[in-house]
Scaffold this motif. Structure first.
Motif, short mmCIF file in Angstrom:
data_model
loop_
_atom_site.label_atom_id
_atom_site.label_comp_id
_atom_site.label_asym_id
_atom_site.label_seq_id
_atom_site.Cartn_x
_atom_site.Cartn_y
_atom_site.Cartn_z
N TYR A 270 18.34 -15.25 -39.29
CA TYR A 270 19.60 -15.98 -39.13
C TYR A 270 20.07 -15.71 -37.71
O TYR A 270 20.27 -14.56 -37.31
CB TYR A 270 20.63 -15.51 -40.16
N LEU A 280 21.96 -20.48 -37.41
CA LEU A 280 20.76 -21.23 -37.79
C LEU A 280 19.85 -20.36 -38.62
O LEU A 280 19.38 -19.32 -38.14
CB LEU A 280 20.02 -21.71 -36.54
N VAL A 282 16.18 -19.68 -40.28
CA VAL A 282 14.79 -20.08 -40.07
C VAL A 282 13.94 -19.35 -41.10
O VAL A 282 13.87 -18.12 -41.10
CB VAL A 282 14.30 -19.76 -38.65
N ASP A 283 13.28 -20.11 -41.98
CA ASP A 283 12.47 -19.56 -43.05
C ASP A 283 11.00 -19.68 -42.66
O ASP A 283 10.45 -20.78 -42.59
CB ASP A 283 12.74 -20.31 -44.36
N PRO A 289 12.70 -24.63 -39.25
CA PRO A 289 14.10 -24.21 -39.15
C PRO A 289 14.95 -24.98 -40.15
O PRO A 289 14.66 -26.13 -40.50
CB PRO A 289 14.48 -24.57 -37.71
N ILE A 628 11.57 -20.25 -30.64
CA ILE A 628 12.57 -21.05 -31.37
C ILE A 628 13.75 -21.31 -30.45
O ILE A 628 14.28 -20.39 -29.81
CB ILE A 628 13.04 -20.31 -32.63
N PRO A 630 17.34 -22.48 -30.97
CA PRO A 630 18.33 -22.82 -32.01
C PRO A 630 19.38 -23.82 -31.56
O PRO A 630 20.01 -24.47 -32.40
CB PRO A 630 18.96 -21.47 -32.33
#
Length: 654
Positions: A270, A280, A282-283, A289, A628, A630
């Motif tokens: 997170y 945001l 992100v899994d 995302p 990443i 975000p």
């Protein structure tokens, strides 16, 4: 006036009805009792002549000759019995002239804490669990009782923790979803091995490798150090005024057992910012995302519970929550503004500080349960959630314990940050020098009495290392406290520690047990300092040092320029830099490890991104393809630096 103090005035009462007569009940006639005092019994040979008899001289009291008298001057080991005797007085005086012991009939005893000892009708007390308690005495047929004395069952002197079938193996390998039993051997201050002691088993990473009830049962890959502790008031309790007497009322911690669980898991991170109203998720189990989650207010802090269920975010207006499983935003609590400093390992209590009202509060179930004056800067809990250490903006250290409540300790220097020791026998504090404070209070005898009143200085200084540090972290193996500073020069201080009393420093080895109950002097944390200048970066400030849970590597985060992520290897003292990809990247602002220690998520300035640092043993590389972005917006739509990040583990799908 009675001819002898041993001769009671007694009447026998019977009830008669329809020609039947009941048994006779003795009724003792005596002055008003003002005190009952447990103490040394009168020698049997002196009972006929003394003017200050104890209960063993009275016909109404049966003495068991095989039980040694309980004098209150020492503790009894578990299973040992002693004879309780007392003296009873009138006129608010304990002079012999006011002794009415044998006039009052039979005296029975009980402990305010019934777990400490058992006692039969004849006053024979048998020691049970470690700890001490006030003894109450009740007079025959009175139905009343009062404090009369003190009983102590000897405390543990050591707790030795071993992994069954894994002698001399460290770390102990435990497969995912397998179990590893542990055995704790507890020995008291007189060398007696204790049974049934109410120990608490602690893990440094309970989300991945819990160890409740003495059984290690990993649920995710990772690493942890497991300890067993005897922590008042659950184990070895004592009345507050008797903490330290015979060693009761003080904690005892075992050696640490290191555990490693191989494998790979996914993470959910997170990402937030103190300049944006969005976070945001992100899994990494899906590789995608999530959508930006809008918060009620711009956060100034973000923490996640160890079970990964709830994210707490502080702000100048309200305390906010986000479900880490559904990403749903809870109702903001405007009654609790200020930064969130920490959440307890059991997830029940949040530490929030309000700079406007200048308070530090413990929040339970959305409401303030207790507060103390001051502005908190950092906080960290012990693994059992019983104690939290809080540094403040003034020269005062706050501690809150479930056993002793709030404690405010004036400090001779300003503390900036802290790290709880592993095992959790105290904490280390950054400042002009790096000081360690022990959970072993310094006890001195106060007022003499039955029992004597003890006074305690809680959390005394146990070490003072000549290392200036701004931020600290302790490695899970218990061998290192790592500190970083930007002034007067960029530096990483590796403080090798040994938290056992008066024992040498053994670099890279877990600490042995620490007991407060047998130390003849103040407990000492021995330290050995090695400094490592941080080269290749231009940091305006250091933000933290983040070790992996397996204690193999640690990263330094900072603000400034250089585009490098400092990497430190505690076992060898090697320090190097990991190049961050992308020409716009300036500095790693913040970061967090995945629980399997294979990825370090570094938030960065310049490119306002999150870099995934792949960690393989002691080697680490940035993965450009995994960066990443975000794109967290501020109020004007500008992308801001993601300086807040937390993570939780998730089962890998491949």
């Amino acid at each position: 006036t009675l001819a002898s103090p041993l001769t009671p005035t007694v009447a026998y009462v019977t009830a008669t009805a329809s020609g039947a007569t009941s048994n006779a009940i003795p009724v003792y006639i005596h002055p008003i009792v003002t005190s009952v005092v447990i103490g040394t019994p009168t020698p049997t040979a002196s009972c006929g002549t003394t003017t200050d008899p104890s209960t063993n001289c009275c016909p109404s009291f049966i003495v068991t000759a095989s039980a040694a008298p309980v004098t209150g001057t020492s503790c009894l080991s578990q299973g040992t019995s002693g004879q309780l005797t007392a003296r009873v007085y009138q006129n608010s005086s304990t002079t012999p002239a006011n002794n009415i012991t044998c006039r009052v009939g039979h005296v029975s005893f009980a402990g305010q804490n019934s777990a400490i000892f058992t006692v039969d009708q004849n006053g024979v007390a048998t020691a049970q669990q470690p700890g001490s308690t006030i003894v109450t005495a009740s007079l025959t047929n009175s139905g009343t009782g009062g404090a009369a004395g003190f009983f102590a069952t000897c405390p543990p002197a050591s707790i030795t923790l071993t992994a069954n079938g894994q002698a001399n193996v460290s770390p102990v390998p435990v497969g995912l979803n397998n179990t590893q039993p542990l055995t704790a051997t507890v020995v008291d201050t007189k060398g007696v091995t204790l049974i049934g002691t109410q120990l608490t088993y602690l893990s440094t990473t309970p989300t991945t490798i819990p160890a409740s009830s003495g059984i290690v049962a990993p649920t995710f890959p990772g690493a942890a150090t497991i300890t067993a502790e005897c922590q008042p008031p659950t184990c070895n309790p004592a009345p507050f005024s008797q903490i330290g007497l015979f060693g009761n009322g003080k904690p005892i911690t075992s050696n640490g057992v290191q555990v490693a669980t191989a494998g790979t898991n996914a993470s959910v991170i997170y990402i937030g910012s103190t300049q944006s109203q969005y976070i945001l998720p992100v899994d990494f189990s899906t590789g995608l995302p999530g959508a930006l989650v809008k918060l009620p207010y711009v956060p100034n802090s973000m923490v996640i519970t160890q079970d990964g269920s709830t994210i707490y975010l502080g702000s100048t207006t309200a305390l906010m929550t986000v479900s880490a499983t559904t990403n749903a935003v809870g109702t903001a609590n405007v009654a609790i503004p200020g930064p969130v400093l920490a959440v307890s390992p059991d997830g029940t209590t949040v530490v929030v500080t309000d700079p406007v009202r200048q308070t530090v509060s413990l929040v339970v179930n959305g409401a303030v349960s207790t507060s103390y004056g001051g502005v908190g800067t950092h906080a960290q809990w012990t693994p059992d959630s019983s104690t939290v250490y809080i540094t403040t903006s003034s020269n005062v250290l706050l501690e809150h314990s479930t056993f002793t409540g709030w404690n405010a300790t004036p400090t001779t220097q300003q503390y900036n940050d802290l790290a709880v020791a592993v095992p959790s026998v105290g904490a280390f504090f950054s400042g002009p020098t790096t000081q360690g404070r022990s959970y072993c209070s310094t006890t001195t005898i106060g007022a003499i009495g039955n029992p004597p009143v003890e006074t305690n200085a809680f959390y005394p200084i146990a070490s003072d290392t000549a290392a200036k540090t701004d931020h600290l972290a302790a490695t899970n193996d218990g061998a290192h406290v790592l500190g970083v500073t930007a002034t007067p020069a960029l530096n990483l201080a590796d403080i090798a520690v040994s938290v056992g009393a008066n024992t040498p420093v053994t670099t890279g080895q877990p600490n042995g047990p620490l007991t407060c109950t047998t130390a003849t002097s103040q407990v000492v944390f021995n330290t050995s300092l090695t400094n490592h200048p941080l080269a290749g970066i231009a940091a305006t400030s250091v933000n933290g040092v983040v070790p992996s849970s397996n204690s193999v590597v640690a990263f330094v985060t900072y603000s400034g320029t250089g585009g490098q992520l400092p990497l430190y290897i505690p076992a060898t003292g090697a320090l190097s830099n990991v190049a961050l990809s992308g020409g716009a990247t300036t500095a790693p602002i913040n970061g967090v490890f995945s629980t399997d220690n294979k990825t370090f998520f570094a938030t960065t300035s310049g490119d306002n991104a999150v870099h995934l640092i792949s960690v393989n043993g002691t080697a680490a590389t940035d993965v450009p393809a995994s960066v990443i972005t975000p794109k967290l917006p501020d109020g004007n739509g500008n992308t801001v630096v993601p300086n807040l990040i937390v993570q939780r583990p998730k089962k890998a799908t491949s």
